[in-house]
Design a protein around this motif. Structure first.
Motif, PDB file in Angstrom:
ATOM      1  N   GLY A 120     -11.432 -17.447   4.354  1.00 57.77           N
ATOM      2  CA  GLY A 120     -10.741 -17.948   3.161  1.00 57.77           C
ATOM      3  C   GLY A 120     -10.486 -16.897   2.096  1.00 57.77           C
ATOM      4  N   ASP A 121     -11.017 -15.675   2.291  1.00 58.31           N
ATOM      5  CA  ASP A 121     -10.712 -14.606   1.336  1.00 58.31           C
ATOM      6  C   ASP A 121      -9.216 -14.301   1.375  1.00 58.31           C
ATOM      7  OD1 ASP A 121     -13.087 -14.035   0.100  1.00 58.31           O
ATOM      8  OD2 ASP A 121     -13.642 -12.372   1.417  1.00 58.31           O
ATOM      9  N   PHE A 122      -8.641 -14.113   0.207  1.00 59.24           N
ATOM     10  CA  PHE A 122      -7.226 -13.750   0.085  1.00 59.24           C
ATOM     11  C   PHE A 122      -7.200 -12.436  -0.688  1.00 59.24           C
ATOM     12  CE2 PHE A 122      -2.811 -15.535  -1.407  1.00 59.24           C
ATOM     13  CZ  PHE A 122      -2.221 -14.345  -1.057  1.00 59.24           C
ATOM     14  N   VAL A 123      -6.932 -11.345   0.045  1.00 65.89           N
ATOM     15  CA  VAL A 123      -7.012 -10.004  -0.534  1.00 65.89           C
ATOM     16  C   VAL A 123      -5.618  -9.445  -0.751  1.00 65.89           C
ATOM     17  CG1 VAL A 123      -8.000  -7.686  -0.264  1.00 65.89           C
ATOM     18  CG2 VAL A 123      -9.059  -9.641   0.899  1.00 65.89           C
ATOM     19  N   THR A 124      -5.304  -9.042  -1.983  1.00 68.07           N
ATOM     20  CA  THR A 124      -4.048  -8.324  -2.195  1.00 68.07           C
ATOM     21  C   THR A 124      -4.334  -6.828  -2.093  1.00 68.07           C
ATOM     22  OG1 THR A 124      -4.369  -8.512  -4.591  1.00 68.07           O
ATOM     23  CG2 THR A 124      -2.937 -10.127  -3.559  1.00 68.07           C
ATOM     24  N   VAL A 125      -3.391  -6.104  -1.463  1.00 69.50           N
ATOM     25  CA  VAL A 125      -3.590  -4.676  -1.173  1.00 69.50           C
ATOM     26  C   VAL A 125      -2.492  -3.880  -1.869  1.00 69.50           C
ATOM     27  CG1 VAL A 125      -3.795  -2.944   0.666  1.00 69.50           C
ATOM     28  CG2 VAL A 125      -4.472  -5.323   1.116  1.00 69.50           C
ATOM     29  N   ILE A 126      -2.905  -2.964  -2.766  1.00 70.76           N
ATOM     30  CA  ILE A 126      -1.914  -2.124  -3.435  1.00 70.76           C
ATOM     31  C   ILE A 126      -2.220  -0.654  -3.173  1.00 70.76           C
ATOM     32  CG2 ILE A 126      -1.377  -3.800  -5.267  1.00 70.76           C
ATOM     33  CD1 ILE A 126      -3.233  -2.254  -7.113  1.00 70.76           C
ATOM     34  N   GLY A 127      -1.264   0.204  -3.519  1.00 66.40           N
ATOM     35  CA  GLY A 127      -1.449   1.643  -3.303  1.00 66.40           C
ATOM     36  C   GLY A 127      -0.092   2.293  -3.120  1.00 66.40           C
TER      37      GLY A 127
ATOM     38  N   ILE B  67      -7.705  -4.905  -3.342  1.00 65.60           N
ATOM     39  CA  ILE B  67      -8.126  -3.535  -3.041  1.00 65.60           C
ATOM     40  C   ILE B  67      -6.983  -2.571  -3.340  1.00 65.60           C
ATOM     41  CG2 ILE B  67      -9.888  -4.109  -1.305  1.00 65.60           C
ATOM     42  CD1 ILE B  67      -7.993  -3.373   0.883  1.00 65.60           C
ATOM     43  N   MET B  68      -7.359  -1.384  -3.802  1.00 65.89           N
ATOM     44  CA  MET B  68      -6.377  -0.336  -4.035  1.00 65.89           C
ATOM     45  C   MET B  68      -6.658   0.771  -3.044  1.00 65.89           C
ATOM     46  SD  MET B  68      -5.765   2.046  -7.349  1.00 65.89           S
ATOM     47  CE  MET B  68      -5.464   0.831  -8.587  1.00 65.89           C
ATOM     48  N   MET B  69      -5.603   1.242  -2.369  1.00 65.61           N
ATOM     49  CA  MET B  69      -5.775   2.334  -1.412  1.00 65.61           C
ATOM     50  C   MET B  69      -5.106   3.605  -1.919  1.00 65.61           C
ATOM     51  SD  MET B  69      -5.365   0.547   2.307  1.00 65.61           S
ATOM     52  CE  MET B  69      -6.016   2.027   3.101  1.00 65.61           C
ATOM     53  N   ASP B  70      -5.664   4.725  -1.540  1.00 62.20           N
ATOM     54  CA  ASP B  70      -5.073   6.020  -1.866  1.00 62.20           C
ATOM     55  C   ASP B  70      -5.528   7.018  -0.812  1.00 62.20           C
ATOM     56  OD1 ASP B  70      -3.521   7.715  -3.554  1.00 62.20           O
ATOM     57  OD2 ASP B  70      -5.369   8.589  -4.343  1.00 62.20           O
ATOM     58  N   LYS B  71      -4.600   7.771  -0.277  1.00 62.80           N
ATOM     59  CA  LYS B  71      -4.900   8.800   0.732  1.00 62.80           C
ATOM     60  C   LYS B  71      -5.826   8.286   1.827  1.00 62.80           C
ATOM     61  CE  LYS B  71      -4.403  12.462  -2.646  1.00 62.80           C
ATOM     62  NZ  LYS B  71      -5.192  12.942  -3.769  1.00 62.80           N
ATOM     63  N   GLY B  72      -5.525   7.112   2.347  1.00 63.34           N
ATOM     64  CA  GLY B  72      -6.272   6.585   3.492  1.00 63.34           C
ATOM     65  C   GLY B  72      -7.625   5.998   3.174  1.00 63.34           C
ATOM     66  N   GLN B  73      -7.919   5.873   1.873  1.00 61.46           N
ATOM     67  CA  GLN B  73      -9.225   5.312   1.508  1.00 61.46           C
ATOM     68  C   GLN B  73      -9.057   4.106   0.585  1.00 61.46           C
ATOM     69  OE1 GLN B  73     -10.763   8.975  -0.233  1.00 61.46           O
ATOM     70  NE2 GLN B  73     -12.234   9.119   1.452  1.00 61.46           N
ATOM     71  N   ILE B  74     -10.048   3.211   0.639  1.00 59.37           N
ATOM     72  CA  ILE B  74     -10.081   2.136  -0.351  1.00 59.37           C
ATOM     73  C   ILE B  74     -10.784   2.715  -1.571  1.00 59.37           C
ATOM     74  CG2 ILE B  74     -11.036  -0.138  -0.900  1.00 59.37           C
ATOM     75  CD1 ILE B  74     -10.823  -0.817   2.084  1.00 59.37           C
ATOM     76  N   ILE B  75     -10.033   2.873  -2.669  1.00 61.23           N
ATOM     77  CA  ILE B  75     -10.629   3.541  -3.833  1.00 61.23           C
ATOM     78  C   ILE B  75     -11.073   2.554  -4.896  1.00 61.23           C
ATOM     79  CG2 ILE B  75      -9.452   5.754  -3.487  1.00 61.23           C
ATOM     80  CD1 ILE B  75      -7.529   4.859  -5.772  1.00 61.23           C
TER      81      ILE B  75
ATOM     82  N   VAL C 283      -0.103  -6.988   1.493  1.00 61.30           N
ATOM     83  CA  VAL C 283       0.301  -5.730   0.868  1.00 61.30           C
ATOM     84  C   VAL C 283       1.470  -5.994  -0.068  1.00 61.30           C
ATOM     85  CG1 VAL C 283       1.282  -3.430   1.279  1.00 61.30           C
ATOM     86  CG2 VAL C 283      -0.360  -4.398   2.905  1.00 61.30           C
ATOM     87  N   THR C 284       1.402  -5.476  -1.270  1.00 59.59           N
ATOM     88  CA  THR C 284       2.525  -5.621  -2.196  1.00 59.59           C
ATOM     89  C   THR C 284       2.604  -4.421  -3.132  1.00 59.59           C
ATOM     90  OG1 THR C 284       3.500  -6.973  -3.954  1.00 59.59           O
ATOM     91  CG2 THR C 284       1.097  -7.030  -3.783  1.00 59.59           C
ATOM     92  N   HIS C 285       3.830  -4.088  -3.550  1.00 58.02           N
ATOM     93  CA  HIS C 285       3.997  -3.059  -4.581  1.00 58.02           C
ATOM     94  C   HIS C 285       4.148  -3.708  -5.949  1.00 58.02           C
ATOM     95  CE1 HIS C 285       4.060   0.664  -2.357  1.00 58.02           C
ATOM     96  NE2 HIS C 285       4.787   0.097  -1.424  1.00 58.02           N
ATOM     97  N   ASN C 286       4.136  -5.033  -5.967  1.00 56.13           N
ATOM     98  CA  ASN C 286       4.275  -5.758  -7.222  1.00 56.13           C
ATOM     99  C   ASN C 286       2.877  -6.028  -7.792  1.00 56.13           C
ATOM    100  OD1 ASN C 286       4.458  -7.819  -9.131  1.00 56.13           O
ATOM    101  ND2 ASN C 286       6.297  -8.667  -8.170  1.00 56.13           N
ATOM    102  N   MET C 287       2.501  -5.224  -8.801  1.00 59.33           N
ATOM    103  CA  MET C 287       1.125  -5.299  -9.317  1.00 59.33           C
ATOM    104  C   MET C 287       0.822  -6.660  -9.919  1.00 59.33           C
ATOM    105  SD  MET C 287      -0.336  -1.882 -10.653  1.00 59.33           S
ATOM    106  CE  MET C 287       0.380  -0.312 -10.406  1.00 59.33           C
TER     107      MET C 287
END
Ligand SMILES: Nc1ncnc2c1ncn2[C@@H]1O[C@H](COP(=O)(O)OP(=O)(O)OP(=O)(O)O)[C@@H](O)[C@H]1O
Ligand SMILES: [Mg+2]
Length: 264
Positions: free
Chosen positions: A32-39, A220-228, A205-209
């Protein structure tokens, strides 16, 4: 529900084009977790999705779904567990087949060892019922070829096909990016509704913050292959775009300081 353990993926290892697309990624999702992914572009978001769906294998690490290790399970064997909607409206559906045939295919995918795409009367009314929830009138166009639908209509159908069999995990990769603002809003709203209705474990995944802040219980925010950055619950609710950007700058700054220290 979903457990990613120390996942790393490097493309073109040992060449000039070497790219560490995922670096020691760890992520545990409850049902049931709903995770938005940005980066930013190239951060590894799509690679993460491809790895969960099984179209990419990790070089290092393991993937578990419902406690079962699926790291080496091929994509077609995972497809019953995973629903997916891509950025490209052309990707999730078969254009030369009708709406009804596409739904029948998605329905069959979820059944063990059956490749019968046949459409019984009962199933037809089930399909119509599901299509009606989209409020696009598609329930009256069962025999229309999907290739003739607009991008927004196709994305809505893709979302329905990915979810009506209630997969364990729903993967959405910028699935509203190719749509005009009003269609994008519609698909976003439908996404929220369907995820809630079935309690689907979802990565979006979205680019809309703003969308990333409004939807879901985790981010979660990703950068250079990592969850930062990872936030959830009340902390996520209190987050604003300004705070998110400030956090990104802070972490990036810290990384640059580290890089400088390593380089001397
Ligand atoms: N099959 C591949 N072969 C080589 N490099 C790849 C491959 N797939 C992805 N990459 C590289 O890995 C990095 C991560 O790509 P990925 O598509 O995961 O980024 P992303 O976060 O989804 O970016 P975007 O926001 O632009 O969609 C990029 O630098 C990309 O060029
Ligand atoms: Mg991507």
């Amino acid at each position: 529900m979903l457990s990613l353990n120390n996942i790393s993926i490097t493309f073109n290892e040992g060449t000039l084009d070497e790219k560490k697309a995922l670096q020691t990624v760890n992520l545990q999702l409850e049902k049931g977790d709903f995770v938005t992914v940005i980066g930013s572009n190239g951060a590894g978001k799509s690679t993460l999705m491809n790895m969960i769906s099984g179209s990419l294998k990790p070089d290092v690490g393991s993937v578990k779904i419902n406690e079962k290790n699926v790291t080496l399970l091929p994509e077609y064997k995972r497809s019953r567990l995973i629903g997916r909607v891509f950025q490209d409206p052309m990707a999730g559906t078969a254009p030369t087949m009708t709406i009804e045939e596409n739904l029948a295919m998605a329905y069959a995918r979820n059944k063990k060892r059956t490749l019968k795409y046949g459409v019984s009367k009962r199933r037809k009314s089930l399909f119509k019922e599901h299509l009606a929830t989209l409020h696009l009138g598609l329930e009256n166009r069962l025999n229309a070829k999907v290739g003739l639908l607009s991008g927004g209509e196709r994305q809505a159908l893709s979302l329905l096909m990915a979810t009506f069999t209630e997969p364990n995990i729903l993967l959405l990769d910028e699935h509203t990016a190719a749509l005009d603002p009003s269609r994008a809003d519609l698909i976003t709203k439908l996404t929220g509704e369907v995820v809630e209705q079935f309690g689907l474990t979802t990565l979006m995944v979205t680019h809309n913050m703003q969308q990333a802040l409004d939807l879901g219980n985790r981010l979660i925010m990703m950068d250079k292959g990592q969850i930062i950055l990872e936030v959830s619950g009340e902390e996520k609710q209190a987050l604003t775009i300004e705070k998110l950007l400030a956090e990104f700058q802070r972490i990036r700054g810290k990384q640059m300081d580290n890089d400088r220290a390593v380089l001397g």
